[in-house]
Write an enzyme that holds these catalytic residues in place. Sequence first.
Site, PDB file in Angstrom:
ATOM      1  N   CYS A 107      -2.482  35.238   0.383  1.00 27.99           N
ATOM      2  CA  CYS A 107      -2.239  33.979  -0.493  1.00 27.99           C
ATOM      3  C   CYS A 107      -0.459  34.251  -0.461  1.00 27.99           C
ATOM      4  O   CYS A 107       0.043  35.162  -0.809  1.00 27.99           O
ATOM      5  CB  CYS A 107      -2.514  34.379  -2.110  1.00 27.99           C
ATOM      6  SG  CYS A 107      -2.052  33.236  -2.993  1.00 27.99           S
ATOM      7  N   CYS A 339      -4.379  34.215  -9.756  1.00 23.97           N
ATOM      8  CA  CYS A 339      -3.861  32.655  -9.555  1.00 23.97           C
ATOM      9  C   CYS A 339      -3.034  32.652 -11.012  1.00 23.97           C
ATOM     10  O   CYS A 339      -3.376  33.024 -12.055  1.00 23.97           O
ATOM     11  CB  CYS A 339      -4.932  31.753  -9.877  1.00 23.97           C
ATOM     12  SG  CYS A 339      -5.893  31.680  -8.458  1.00 23.97           S
TER      13      CYS A 339
HETATM   14  N1  SAH Z   1       1.474  24.839  -6.769  1.00 21.21           N
HETATM   15  C1  SAH Z   1       0.403  24.614  -6.018  1.00 21.21           C
HETATM   16  C2  SAH Z   1       0.029  26.056  -5.825  1.00 21.21           C
HETATM   17  C3  SAH Z   1       0.228  27.245  -6.583  1.00 21.21           C
HETATM   18  S1  SAH Z   1      -0.887  27.686  -7.812  1.00 21.21           S
HETATM   19  C4  SAH Z   1      -0.960  24.307  -6.826  1.00 21.21           C
HETATM   20  O1  SAH Z   1      -0.598  23.780  -7.994  1.00 21.21           O
HETATM   21  O2  SAH Z   1      -1.852  24.090  -6.605  1.00 21.21           O
HETATM   22  C5  SAH Z   1      -2.284  28.157  -7.377  1.00 21.21           C
HETATM   23  C6  SAH Z   1      -3.496  27.867  -8.568  1.00 21.21           C
HETATM   24  O3  SAH Z   1      -3.541  28.654  -9.377  1.00 21.21           O
HETATM   25  C7  SAH Z   1      -3.734  26.189  -8.907  1.00 21.21           C
HETATM   26  O4  SAH Z   1      -4.878  25.867  -8.689  1.00 21.21           O
HETATM   27  C8  SAH Z   1      -3.328  26.481 -10.204  1.00 21.21           C
HETATM   28  O5  SAH Z   1      -3.536  25.514 -10.975  1.00 21.21           O
HETATM   29  C9  SAH Z   1      -4.003  27.896 -10.540  1.00 21.21           C
HETATM   30  N2  SAH Z   1      -3.536  28.391 -11.858  1.00 21.21           N
HETATM   31  C10 SAH Z   1      -2.072  28.475 -12.060  1.00 21.21           C
HETATM   32  N3  SAH Z   1      -2.068  29.271 -13.410  1.00 21.21           N
HETATM   33  C11 SAH Z   1      -3.336  29.770 -13.614  1.00 21.21           C
HETATM   34  C12 SAH Z   1      -3.571  30.602 -14.416  1.00 21.21           C
HETATM   35  N4  SAH Z   1      -3.022  31.209 -15.578  1.00 21.21           N
HETATM   36  N5  SAH Z   1      -5.136  31.025 -14.591  1.00 21.21           N
HETATM   37  C13 SAH Z   1      -5.826  30.550 -13.356  1.00 21.21           C
HETATM   38  N6  SAH Z   1      -5.300  29.658 -12.630  1.00 21.21           N
HETATM   39  C14 SAH Z   1      -3.963  29.590 -12.698  1.00 21.21           C
END
Ligand code: SAH
Length: 346
Positions: A107, A339
Site C-alpha cells: 500500500c 486504512c
Molecule cells: N485518497 C485515496 C486513497 C487513500 S485512502 C482515496 O480516498 O481512495 C484509502 C482508503 O482508506 C479509502 O477508501 C479511505 O476512504 C479509507 N479510509 C480513510 N480513513 C479511514 C479510516 N479511519 N478507517 C477505515 N478506512 C479509512
Amino acid sequence: MEKTKKDIRALTKEQLRDFFVSMGDKAFRGNQVYEWLWQKSAHSFEGMTNLSKKTREMLEGHFVINHIKVDQMQRSNDGTIKNAVRLHDGLIVESVLIPTETRTTACVSSQVGCSLDCKFCATSRLKRMRNLNPDEIYDQVVAIDNESRLYFERPLSNIVFMGMGEPLMNYNNVLKSIEKITSKEGLGMSPKRITVSTSGVPKMIKKMADEQVKFNLAVSLHSAIDEVRTSIMPFNEHFPLKDLRDALQYWYAKTKNRITYEYVVWNGINDTQQDVDALVRFCRFAPSKVNIIEYNPIDDGEFQQATSKAIAMYQQVLEANGITVTVRRSRGKDIDAACGQLANKS
Ligand code: SAH
C-alpha cells in the site's frame, strides 16, 4: 558556486542516451545506466561496475540519485509491516506491506499529506506538502518487494495506491510510476495487480479511461447520498455524485473494467435502509462490487463503526440485489498502519 545537480532518475531512457551522445560517448551507455537505475535499483554511481571509473566520475559531476530511505520499520502482530520513508528533502511518507496466505500487497503513498478533507481520515489532518515523484513511488514498491522476499520468501504480488494522498491529484507522476512498475525495464508487474484508489475526481477518471489504462480502479464512496457524502467528505460538494457517476460510466464503457467501491459503515451516519438502497442504485450505474471496510478509529470518537447488525443488513441487501460484496477486516491496526491511520505518528 557549485551548480545544482539534476536527479538522474527524472530522465527518460532516451534523454539518458542523448546525454551520453552529447558528452561524446556512445548512446548505449544510456541503456546501461538506465538498467542500473531502474532494474538494479543502484543507489550510487560507484556501484555501476560495467562503467569505467571516468564515466562514473563524470556522472557524479552532473547528477544525483535521490533514493528514498526506510527510516523506520514496524511490524504488527498480524504480520503487517509499516515503513516510514524519508524522502531526499527530509519529508516523510508511509507505506505498508500487507501479507495474506496467498498474496503480499504493497500500500503506497502518492503525496506527502493530502489536500482532501475526509473527516474520518488521519492523513487529511496533515496538509498537503507536495506530490511524490514517480521514482519516490517506485522506490516504495521496491522496498516492500525486498521486505516481502526477506520476511515472506516471495515477491510482492499486488499494489494498492491507498496510502497517503489522493493519487488522481498527482495524476502524471502516479501514471509514470505505474509505467515503470509494469515495464520490463522496471519490475515487470502486471497492471491487473495494481489498484488505484480515489475519492472520486471525475475529470481524472475520464482521462484515465481515455488513456485506456489497464490497472484497477477503486472509489472511496462511503455514501451514495450527496448530503451525507458531503458531510463526511466535504469536497463532494465540488465533485457531486452525479458527476462521479458519469465519469464511472465513461470509465466502464472505455475500459470494461469493473469498479470497486470502498465503503465504511458508521453509526448514525450511513447505517439505515435508505443508505443501502441508495448504494444499490449507485451500483447499477456501472458493473461494480462493494468492499465494506472496517473503520479504524483515529481519535475523538466522532465516528464509530456501525453495529454488526447494520453491516449484515448491507451485506444481505447488496447480495439480494446481485451485487458482489466483501466485508474486510483491517490489518496492522496496532501499529497505526490500517486504512486512514497513516499520519506519521510513530
Ligand atoms: N485518497 C485515496 C486513497 C487513500 S485512502 C482515496 O480516498 O481512495 C484509502 C482508503 O482508506 C479509502 O477508501 C479511505 O476512504 C479509507 N479510509 C480513510 N480513513 C479511514 C479510516 N479511519 N478507517 C477505515 N478506512 C479509512
